[in-house]
Design a protein around this motif. Structure first.
Motif, short mmCIF file in Angstrom:
data_model
loop_
_atom_site.label_atom_id
_atom_site.label_comp_id
_atom_site.label_asym_id
_atom_site.label_seq_id
_atom_site.Cartn_x
_atom_site.Cartn_y
_atom_site.Cartn_z
N LEU A 277 38.97 42.79 48.19
CA LEU A 277 39.72 43.74 47.61
C LEU A 277 39.37 44.06 46.27
O LEU A 277 38.94 43.37 45.43
N SER A 278 39.88 45.25 45.85
CA SER A 278 39.31 45.84 44.42
C SER A 278 40.42 45.99 43.70
O SER A 278 40.26 46.13 42.31
N SER A 279 41.63 45.60 43.95
CA SER A 279 42.84 45.48 43.10
C SER A 279 43.59 44.58 43.30
O SER A 279 44.01 44.27 44.75
N ILE A 280 44.53 44.10 42.35
CA ILE A 280 45.55 43.13 42.58
C ILE A 280 46.83 43.48 41.81
O ILE A 280 46.58 43.92 40.70
N SER A 281 48.09 43.45 42.30
CA SER A 281 49.09 43.71 41.37
C SER A 281 49.94 42.25 41.46
O SER A 281 50.48 41.93 42.59
N ARG A 304 57.76 32.22 31.46
CA ARG A 304 56.71 31.74 32.20
C ARG A 304 55.87 32.81 33.00
O ARG A 304 54.52 32.52 33.14
N TYR A 305 56.46 33.59 33.50
CA TYR A 305 55.63 35.05 34.27
C TYR A 305 54.70 35.53 32.93
O TYR A 305 53.51 35.92 33.26
N LEU A 306 55.12 35.62 31.78
CA LEU A 306 54.04 36.09 30.73
C LEU A 306 52.93 35.16 30.47
O LEU A 306 51.90 35.49 30.45
N ALA A 307 53.42 33.94 30.63
CA ALA A 307 52.27 32.85 30.38
C ALA A 307 51.27 32.97 31.56
O ALA A 307 50.09 32.83 31.56
N PHE A 308 52.09 33.08 32.59
CA PHE A 308 50.94 33.33 33.94
C PHE A 308 50.10 34.45 33.66
O PHE A 308 48.94 34.31 34.13
N TYR A 309 50.63 35.42 33.26
CA TYR A 309 50.04 36.84 33.26
C TYR A 309 48.74 36.79 32.23
O TYR A 309 47.54 37.20 32.53
N HIS A 310 49.03 36.23 31.06
CA HIS A 310 47.85 35.85 30.11
C HIS A 310 46.73 35.27 30.80
O HIS A 310 45.52 35.48 30.69
N ARG A 311 47.13 34.00 31.46
CA ARG A 311 46.15 33.47 31.94
C ARG A 311 45.27 33.95 33.33
O ARG A 311 44.21 34.15 33.14
N ALA A 312 46.19 34.90 34.04
CA ALA A 312 45.45 35.35 35.16
C ALA A 312 44.70 36.72 34.54
O ALA A 312 43.47 36.99 35.04
N LEU A 313 45.24 37.10 33.27
CA LEU A 313 44.20 38.52 32.89
C LEU A 313 43.11 37.84 32.33
O LEU A 313 41.99 38.50 32.41
N ASP A 314 43.17 36.71 31.69
CA ASP A 314 41.73 36.22 31.13
C ASP A 314 41.00 36.03 32.36
O ASP A 314 39.38 36.12 32.04
N TYR A 315 41.40 35.32 33.48
CA TYR A 315 40.33 35.04 34.42
C TYR A 315 39.72 36.32 35.06
O TYR A 315 38.74 36.21 35.60
N LEU A 316 40.81 37.30 35.23
CA LEU A 316 40.26 38.59 35.65
C LEU A 316 38.96 39.21 35.01
O LEU A 316 38.13 39.83 35.39
N LEU A 317 39.22 39.19 33.54
CA LEU A 317 38.32 39.65 32.71
C LEU A 317 36.96 38.91 32.66
O LEU A 317 36.08 39.60 32.73
N ALA A 318 37.04 37.54 32.67
CA ALA A 318 35.96 36.86 32.97
C ALA A 318 35.30 37.00 34.32
O ALA A 318 34.04 37.28 34.34
N LEU A 319 35.91 37.04 35.29
CA LEU A 319 35.28 37.66 36.62
C LEU A 319 34.60 38.85 36.69
O LEU A 319 33.61 39.19 37.10
N ASN A 320 35.34 39.89 36.22
CA ASN A 320 34.73 41.24 36.03
C ASN A 320 33.45 41.42 35.00
O ASN A 320 32.50 41.85 35.37
N SER A 321 33.37 40.45 33.97
CA SER A 321 32.18 40.38 33.16
C SER A 321 31.00 39.57 34.00
O SER A 321 29.93 39.98 33.56
N GLN A 322 31.47 38.92 34.86
CA GLN A 322 30.51 38.48 35.88
C GLN A 322 29.95 39.28 36.88
O GLN A 322 29.19 38.97 37.70
N THR A 324 32.15 40.82 39.10
CA THR A 324 33.18 41.02 40.38
C THR A 324 34.31 42.04 39.84
O THR A 324 34.98 41.77 38.76
N TYR A 325 34.29 43.05 40.65
CA TYR A 325 35.36 44.20 40.15
C TYR A 325 36.75 44.03 40.72
O TYR A 325 36.58 44.01 41.98
N LEU A 326 37.53 43.64 40.07
CA LEU A 326 38.91 43.57 40.56
C LEU A 326 39.82 44.16 39.35
O LEU A 326 39.84 43.22 38.27
N VAL A 327 40.68 44.88 39.72
CA VAL A 327 41.65 45.57 38.69
C VAL A 327 43.09 44.86 38.94
O VAL A 327 43.73 44.73 40.01
#
Length: 495
Positions: A277-281, A304-322, A324-327
């Motif tokens: 999949l190319s996007s995740i909400s 708790r959601y915001l802490a999750f979001y920060h962690r998830a966004l960091d992971y998404l940015l790392a994957l994209n830099s490697q 893997t395109y996922l928005v």
């Protein structure tokens, strides 16, 4: 805080708002205009700006002048340009409702713990939209002045009432042969009830599918149980079937986050990568309908959601830099509001509100609501946001008492707590969420989960735009443009 200070001679200040972002940069203050322009300033620079101590000809002075934070009385008149920018951001007001949701049935084979609407058994009677109500709803849709119309089928499980979907699509196509609108069709489905005839029909009419995928099998099956305990397997099978028949981009997915979901952002994201999949909400739990009955077991504080979001966004940015395109779709919507002069189209981030003005819901029983969330409030015993019935003309529905109530509290720029917020040009009012959570469409912004979420996500996004590496900023721009990272170049300096 809005600043508008009259001065004698030199430059004049135009209206702006500001807030402290925090972080490591000396330019810790975000300053924004009503037209959505922004700049990062140090406290010394802000004081110099307000005290009229900026020297003409400097880079900062020219930047502030170009972005309409200041103007020179004897120079270029900024008001026509600012008016054009503002009209562009609010262009949706010149259109009618563009998103039209048809709830074809409440029947469903799932018993999701966070479900927002009531469910009817698979063989239950009296829970499907009638042929006549569907015909009236199509007429209401074409009374909208919008050139672009999205027809979205929801439930329950809408595929259980596929004959009604077929009727609506065929009537829309026939009517549109005269109307000449740009019409798109979307079916929001578990994909468990697909068959070849449905896929053939979808291929003929270029119908898109949207589904729910909450993460890996154990998490998805726990969140979205079925009697056969194979919800994940059947959803993934459905994703593959749609792609094989209609193409890779014909199906999208989103996840709803329960308390157990917040413990495993990497696993959820890895599942989306695994499925190609190319996007995740990354959606937090809703305060509507049946979801409120499960809140003690499934809910969590917004922090708790915001802490999750920060962690998830960091992971998404790392994957994209490697590579893997996922928005992250919500981030892309916020980026659109920040970096472009256009509205994202997302009704919850509109001011004036998008509910009713931008979207309408035709319920299975013929009642009409300004949004899906307003429909869900019925399950909480609240019918005050019903606009009327599909037999009433559109102009009558939009002049209903419920719509007037929402309009009175639907302009964020006029609401206490929003009118002096630096982030208001990029946000919305969402009176229905505040009605659901606080019993009042205006609500109290200091205790608003909607504000807490959007303020922190926007704040974090601005920090990334200010402090993020060139790679991070290119990734964010690739999400905005929906292009691969290799095709994205950084624009000019923004502040």
């Amino acid at each position: 805080m809005t600043q508008l200070i009259a001065m004698q001679g030199g430059y004049r200040l135009l209206p702006f708002r500001f807030m402290r972002l925090g972080g490591q940069s000396s330019r810790e203050i975000l300053v924004t205009t009503d037209t959505g322009e922004y700049i990062f300033l140090s406290e010394e620079q802000l004081r110099a700006l307000v005290d009229r101590q900026l020297r003409p000809g400097t880079a900062l002075y020219k930047d502030l002048l170009a972005r309409h934070f200041i103007y020179e009385p004897d120079g270029h008149d900024p008001l026509p340009e600012m008016a054009a920018q503002y009209l562009s951001r609010k262009d949706f007001l010149k259109q009618g409702p563009a998103l039209h949701l048809f709830v074809t049935t409440l029947r469903c084979n799932h018993t999701c713990q966070y479900c927002q609407v009531s469910r009817a058994p698979l063989g239950g009677a009296g829970h499907d939209m009638s042929e006549m109500d569907a015909r009236h709803a199509v007429s209401r849709m074409f009374e909208s002045s919008s050139d672009v119309l999205t027809v979205e089928f929801q439930g329950g499980e809408p595929l259980l009432a596929f004959p009604r979907i077929r009727q609506i699509v065929e009537e829309v196509v026939e009517r549109n042969s005269r109307e000449k609108r740009n019409v798109q069709f979307v079916i929001t489905s578990t994909l468990h009830h697909l068959d070849e005839s449905i896929l053939d029909f979808a291929a003929t009419h270029r119908i898109q599918f949207s589904t729910s995928l909450d993460g890996p099998a154990a998490l998805h099956n726990a969140n979205r149980p079925t009697p056969t305990r194979d919800a994940y397997e059947r959803t993934v099978e459905g994703i593959h079937r749609v792609r094989a028949r209609l193409g890779t981009d014909a199906v999208s997915a989103l996840t709803t986050l329960t308390a157990r979901s917040l413990e495993q952002p990497e696993a959820i994201i890895d599942e989306y990568v695994r499925q190609g999949l190319s996007s995740i909400s990354l959606r937090p739990l809703s305060p509507y309908g049946f979801a409120t009955k499960s809140a003690q077991r499934l809910a969590y504080p917004m922090a708790r959601y915001l802490a999750f979001y920060h962690r998830a966004l960091d992971y998404l940015l790392a994957l994209n830099s490697q590579g893997t395109y996922l928005v992250e779709s919500y981030t892309a919507l916020l980026l659109n509001n920040v970096l472009t002069p256009f509205s994202s189209g997302y009704v919850d981030l509109r001011s004036p509100l998008g509910a009713g003005l931008g979207a309408l819901v035709y319920n299975y029983d013929g009642d009409v609501y300004p949004s899906d969330e307003a429909r869900m409030l019925v399950e909480m015993g609240e019918k005050g946001l019903r606009l009327g019935n599909v037999q009433q003309p559109l102009h009558e529905l939009l002049a209903s008492p419920a719509m007037q109530l929402l309009l009175a509290s639907g302009v964020a720029e006029t609401l206490p707590g929003c009118n002096d917020c630096a982030l208001v040009p990029y946000c919305g009012s969402d009176p229905i969420e505040h009605y659901a959570r606080q019993g009042d469409p205006v609500g109290h912004r200091a205790f608003s989960a909607f504000c807490q979420k959007n303020m922190e996500l926007l704040r974090h996004l601005f920090v990334l735009l200010r402090d993020g590496s060139e790679e991070t900023q290119r990734i964010l721009l690739s999400w905005l443009s929906r292009r691969s990272l290799a095709d994205v170049s950084l624009p000019g300096y923004r502040g």
